[in-house]
Design an enzyme around this catalytic site. Structure first.
Site, mmCIF file in Angstrom:
data_model
loop_
_atom_site.group_PDB
_atom_site.id
_atom_site.type_symbol
_atom_site.label_atom_id
_atom_site.label_comp_id
_atom_site.label_asym_id
_atom_site.label_seq_id
_atom_site.Cartn_x
_atom_site.Cartn_y
_atom_site.Cartn_z
ATOM 1 N N THR A 38 0.878 -1.170 0.000
ATOM 2 C CA THR A 38 0.000 0.000 0.000
ATOM 3 C C THR A 38 0.918 1.224 0.000
ATOM 4 O OG1 THR A 38 0.007 0.228 2.408
ATOM 5 C CG2 THR A 38 -1.639 -1.277 1.455
ATOM 6 N N THR A 136 -1.374 -2.990 19.510
ATOM 7 C CA THR A 136 -1.056 -1.633 19.942
ATOM 8 C C THR A 136 -1.609 -1.331 21.329
ATOM 9 O OG1 THR A 136 -1.547 0.685 19.431
ATOM 10 C CG2 THR A 136 -3.130 -0.912 18.660
ATOM 11 N N ASP A 137 -1.029 -0.321 21.969
ATOM 12 C CA ASP A 137 -1.566 0.141 23.262
ATOM 13 C C ASP A 137 -2.906 0.866 23.098
ATOM 14 O OD1 ASP A 137 -0.619 2.498 22.061
ATOM 15 O OD2 ASP A 137 0.775 3.010 23.679
ATOM 16 N N GLU A 138 -3.221 1.279 21.851
ATOM 17 C CA GLU A 138 -4.423 2.100 21.650
ATOM 18 C C GLU A 138 -5.710 1.336 21.921
ATOM 19 O OE1 GLU A 138 -4.541 4.749 18.399
ATOM 20 O OE2 GLU A 138 -2.400 5.143 18.457
ATOM 21 N N TYR A 162 -9.220 3.171 13.908
ATOM 22 C CA TYR A 162 -7.999 2.341 13.886
ATOM 23 C C TYR A 162 -7.937 1.457 15.127
ATOM 24 C CZ TYR A 162 -3.164 1.115 14.954
ATOM 25 O OH TYR A 162 -2.034 0.431 15.325
ATOM 26 N N ALA A 164 -10.239 0.591 17.195
ATOM 27 C CA ALA A 164 -11.334 -0.393 17.250
ATOM 28 C C ALA A 164 -11.041 -1.571 16.327
ATOM 29 C CB ALA A 164 -12.649 0.280 16.865
ATOM 30 N N LYS A 166 -8.069 -2.702 15.490
ATOM 31 C CA LYS A 166 -7.015 -3.512 16.113
ATOM 32 C C LYS A 166 -7.600 -4.306 17.292
ATOM 33 C CE LYS A 166 -3.163 -3.625 15.229
ATOM 34 N NZ LYS A 166 -2.375 -4.425 14.245
ATOM 35 N N ASN A 192 6.162 3.617 18.316
ATOM 36 C CA ASN A 192 7.529 3.348 17.828
ATOM 37 C C ASN A 192 8.066 4.547 17.054
ATOM 38 O OD1 ASN A 192 7.978 -0.160 17.080
ATOM 39 N ND2 ASN A 192 6.629 0.724 18.609
ATOM 40 N N GLY A 294 -11.558 13.157 18.792
ATOM 41 C CA GLY A 294 -11.479 12.012 19.711
ATOM 42 C C GLY A 294 -10.065 11.709 20.184
#
Ligand code: NAD
Ligand code: DAU
Length: 358
Positions: A38, A136-138, A162, A164, A166, A192, A294
């Site tokens: 991509t 991820t930590d998100e 994003y 959600a 993950k 990172n 958000g």
């Protein structure tokens, strides 16, 4: 994990490419690298592996089940390391569909093919197989200033499309272990930085803009906090989790390096002031712009589980590794010019230009 090839997805992107190069330098076994190329995937990231016969690059979609199934049957990997994803929060706000397609449906497809392949293995091949999902930590949502860092038992509360997507992928990986026994491990890492990061993300965007004398757009008040980790430390953690991690477990990875965005941008400017004094002070380019919708206030990871169980420790401090990163971009302007293509300019116009955030 038994000896043999590994299948890496997304290995032409920022972390994936660092991981592939790190794997080839540190482990003996081959890498089959499946990447759709991509806008974020770049064969130039893999130039150092071009002459290494152990690296097999395949352009394709993780959601292409016939392709993935064929690769598994042909190469019989000992592990799948799943990096492939749409990874940029701002892009997920402008257009979430691709995030659902790759991060959720793509992960589901990969899990199905992995399950079929693993079910057909026997003996040590079956016992040693691992599916490592890079997350991820998100997924844990946002912390307030005084909250303790996220642990592996923190509740999921993703806030962006994003995050959600993950989180959905993490849940599928968990379910495939719980239901089918697939020997899956999930790693959840903080922000990172390092070589080959696409200049849509904070640190490389600030470096590239500052070098071009362009504004340095800081969202909101600049006091959002991220927990920064040098990419080589993340790669080492993933290798360790593959070798020693327990199937069914999740491991939080973080650098214990919380910084506000403004601190990060000022640190980039300070490094550039030293390395390019003719343009100093670069901080004069900082501009506060409209906030990300958000926008999570703070992320911080508690890495005590991976430290205690697997013996992982980050080897790079934030200030020195950030300077090294700035130097890498200065030394690789051909790479920078290669990625700041027409499509990249369309993105910066959408996000920061007219109709965007600036
Ligand atoms: P990136 O955007 O730089 O690279 C993603 C790679 O995946 C690209 O090479 C792209 O071509 C490829 N890809 C995208 N869709 C694909 C598809 N359908 N099939 C095959 N390949 C596809 O991302 P990154 O920053 O290197 O992140 C890699 C992984 O690590 C992601 O899963 C991300 O969620 C996770 N992660 C990133 C960070 C970070 O700070 N960058 C932190 C924690 C976790
Ligand atoms: O926390 C891990 C996550 O880190 C990964 O899962 C994501 O794939 C990765 O993109 C990253 O997400 P962030 O949203 O934290 O990274 P980004 O570099 O986009 O932004 C970092 C912080 O800087 C965030 O608070 C938003 C802010 N920012 C970002 C950009 C691009 C700005 O202030 N200005 C900008 O122009």
């Amino acid at each position: 994990m038994s000896a043999g090839a590994i299948l890496v997805t997304g290995g032409a992107g920022f972390i994936g490419a660092n991981f592939v190069l790190d794997w080839l330098a540190n482990e003996g076994s081959p890498v089959v690298n499946l990447d759709q190329l991509t806008y974020a995937g770049n064969p130039a990231n893999l130039a150092a592996a071009a002459k290494d016969a152990r690296h097999v690059f395949v352009k394709g979609d993780v959601g292409d089940r016939a392709l993935v199934g064929g690769l598994l049957r042909e190469h019989r990997p000992q592990a799948i390391v799943h990096f492939a994803a749409e990874s940029h929060v701002d892009r997920s706000i402008h257009g979430p569909a691709e995030f659902i397609q790759t991060n959720v449906i793509g992960t589901f497809s990969l899990l199905e093919e992995a399950r079929g392949y693993w079910s057909g293995l026997a003996g040590t091949e079956r016992g040693g197989f691992r599916f490592l999902h890079v997350s991820t930590d998100e997924v844990y949502g946002s912390l307030n200033g005084a909250d303790p860092a996220f642990t592996e038992t923190s509740p999921y509360a993703p806030n962006s499309p994003y995050a959600a997507s993950k989180a959905a992928a993490d849940h599928l990986v968990r379910a495939y272990h719980h239901t089918y026994g697939l020997p899956a491990i999930t790693t959840n890492c903080s922000n990172n930085y390092g070589p080959f990061q696409f200049p849509e993300k904070l640190i490389p965007l600030m470096i590239v803009n500052a070098l071009a004398g362009k504004p340095l757009p800081v969202y909101g008040d600049g006091l959002n906090v991220r927990d920064w980790l040098y990419v080589a430390d993340h790669c080492a953690a993933v290798r360790l989790a593959l070798r020693k991690g327990r199937p069914g477990e999740t491991y939080n990875i973080g650098g214990r390096a919380e910084r506000t965005n403004l601190e990060v941008v000022r640190a980039v400017c300070a490094a550039l002031d030293e390395l390019r004094p003719d343009r100093a002070p670069h901080a004069k380019l900082i501009r506060f712009v409209k906030d990300r919708p958000g926008h999570d206030r703070r992320y911080a990871m508690d890495p005590r589980k991976i430290e205690a169980e697997l013996g992982w420790r980050p080897r790079h401090g934030f200030e020195s590794a950030l300077r090294k990163t700035v130097e890498w971009y200065l030394d690789h302007m051909d790479w920078v010019n290669g990625v700041t293509s027409g499509a990249y300019r369309d993105w910066t116009e959408l996000n920061y230009g007219q109709g965007g955030r600036a």
